[in-house]
Structures are given as C-alpha cells and as structure tokens.
Design a protein around this motif. Structure first.
Motif, PDB file in Angstrom:
ATOM      1  N   SER A  75    -100.277 -37.196  48.478  1.00  0.00           N
ATOM      2  CA  SER A  75    -100.998 -37.097  49.749  1.00  0.00           C
ATOM      3  C   SER A  75    -102.189 -38.036  49.727  1.00  0.00           C
ATOM      4  CB  SER A  75    -101.463 -35.654  49.985  1.00  0.00           C
ATOM      5  OG  SER A  75    -102.327 -35.238  48.948  1.00  0.00           O
ATOM      6  N   THR A  99     -97.759 -42.135  59.110  1.00  0.00           N
ATOM      7  CA  THR A  99     -97.499 -41.634  57.762  1.00  0.00           C
ATOM      8  C   THR A  99     -96.425 -42.472  57.079  1.00  0.00           C
ATOM      9  OG1 THR A  99     -98.079 -39.389  58.434  1.00  0.00           O
ATOM     10  CG2 THR A  99     -96.808 -39.619  56.418  1.00  0.00           C
ATOM     11  N   ARG A 103     -98.293 -40.172  53.030  1.00  0.00           N
ATOM     12  CA  ARG A 103     -99.723 -40.498  53.091  1.00  0.00           C
ATOM     13  C   ARG A 103    -100.051 -41.197  54.408  1.00  0.00           C
ATOM     14  NH1 ARG A 103    -101.278 -43.870  48.056  1.00  0.00           N
ATOM     15  NH2 ARG A 103     -99.148 -44.651  48.094  1.00  0.00           N
ATOM     16  N   LYS A 104    -101.280 -41.064  54.842  1.00  0.00           N
ATOM     17  CA  LYS A 104    -101.717 -41.654  56.102  1.00  0.00           C
ATOM     18  C   LYS A 104    -102.074 -43.121  55.886  1.00  0.00           C
ATOM     19  CE  LYS A 104    -103.956 -39.157  58.965  1.00  0.00           C
ATOM     20  NZ  LYS A 104    -104.969 -38.348  59.707  1.00  0.00           N
TER      21      LYS A 104
END
Length: 198
Positions: A75, A99, A103-104
């Motif tokens: 994450s 995403t 993960r962003k």
C-alpha cells in the motif's frame, strides 16, 4: 464522455523480435493501455482522437500496472516521474490519484537526475538526450523502470522506449536492463513490444 484513442495498434514486428511472438492486435493493445484510464474528458464532437501526450500518459500508467518492483510495499504510493522538459502538459493529471499495484499514483517532476530518489517509473525526456549516458549511470543500483521516446534509448541501456510511426504508438523493451535493476516487466507487455532486447 470519454474519447478513446484511435492510434494504438501495434506496428509490424522488426528485426530483433522475440521468436514466435506475434502482434496480438489493436483490440488487445487498446484494452491493455486504456484499462481504467480516461485519457480525455472532452466531448466526442470536439476531439476525435487522444493527443500524443495523452496516449503516452496511458502507456506510462500501464507500465506501472504491469511491472513488478522488488520489495514494493502493498500500500502507500507509487511514483511516476518525469526528468527534464515536461511535454505532457496536463495529460498526466488523468493518472494522478489512480491505483496501480494497490498503491496510489503520485506524479513527480525532476530537473536533474540527482533529484531522483524513490521513483518507480521515470520518463526521461528528450531534453536529456545529450546527458542520457550520465542519467542512466546515475540510476544504476536503483529499481527504477526507465522510459524514453528517443531513438537508440534501449540500445543505450534504457528499459522501455516509446516509438511513434505513422500516427501509431508502440514500444520496445530492453529486458536485460530491466533484469539488472530487478524490475520484472509483465509477459503481457513483452508480447506487445515491437522489439525486445536481451
């Protein structure tokens, strides 16, 4: 309304292609490159095709999605960077906050290679062409996937080179350079590459 690019079909394979691999076709390439990414918010009557920066932004986003990075957290954030002159304009805004691999996506812009710290995918602008050997040497020992759109980029040690030909965008891959950085490029991407260098 989302406007989808019409110029994303693979070109005929060139010398140096992987044995037995054939171009999968424009439908699969479009599906892969546009998965989850709206490359344009303009109405269809105003824009008939995505711009080159939007198409390249779509490629970069999917390189994030289809590449495995060693010791990557499950994450947090994943970084897409641009080194040198940024020719994307606001095209990368459609990628920011999406995403990839859980993960962003964050966008980072660097003027010099010594500013690059933790970056997962780094697009090396053509403005850095004269400094390319220095840039690639500086990134040795990192787990950064290097991407360019310059002639000879993969031969110089870059990992993925975007190629524009007859209003179509494709890419070539230097698997050896990626392996040395312990970056694993998905076989799905390798099947779509115009050329693969060992």
């Amino acid at each position: 309304m989302t406007v989808w690019p019409k110029n994303l079909s693979p070109a005929p394979r060139r010398k140096g292609e992987l044995p037995g691999l054939r171009v999968v076709g424009s439908f699969l390439l479009c599906a892969l490159l546009l998965m989850g990414l709206f490359v344009s918010r303009a109405p269809a009557e105003e824009t008939s095709a995505a711009s080159a920066p939007q198409v390249k932004a779509a490629f970069l986003y999917n390189f994030l999605k289809f590449t495995e990075f060693p010791d990557a957290p499950a994450s947090g954030t994943i970084c897409l960077g641009v080194l040198g002159k940024d020719t994307f304009g606001d095209a990368l805004d459609g990628v920011r906050g999406k995403t990839a691999r859980g993960r962003k996506v964050v966008i980072a812009r660097f003027r010099r290679v010594d500013e690059v710290k933790e970056c997962d995918v780094l697009f090396i602008s053509e403005s850095e062409k004269g400094r390319l050997p220095h840039v690639l040497r500086a990134l040795q020992g990192t787990h950064t996937l290097t991407v360019g759109d310059q002639e000879g980029f993969c031969e110089a040690g870059g990992m993925i080179n975007l190629i524009s030909s007859r209003n179509k965008v494709g890419f070539e891959v230097n698997v050896g350079a990626a392996n040395r950085a312990r970056v694993r490029i998905s076989s799905q991407l390798l099947k779509l590459a115009r050329s693969v260098f060992e």
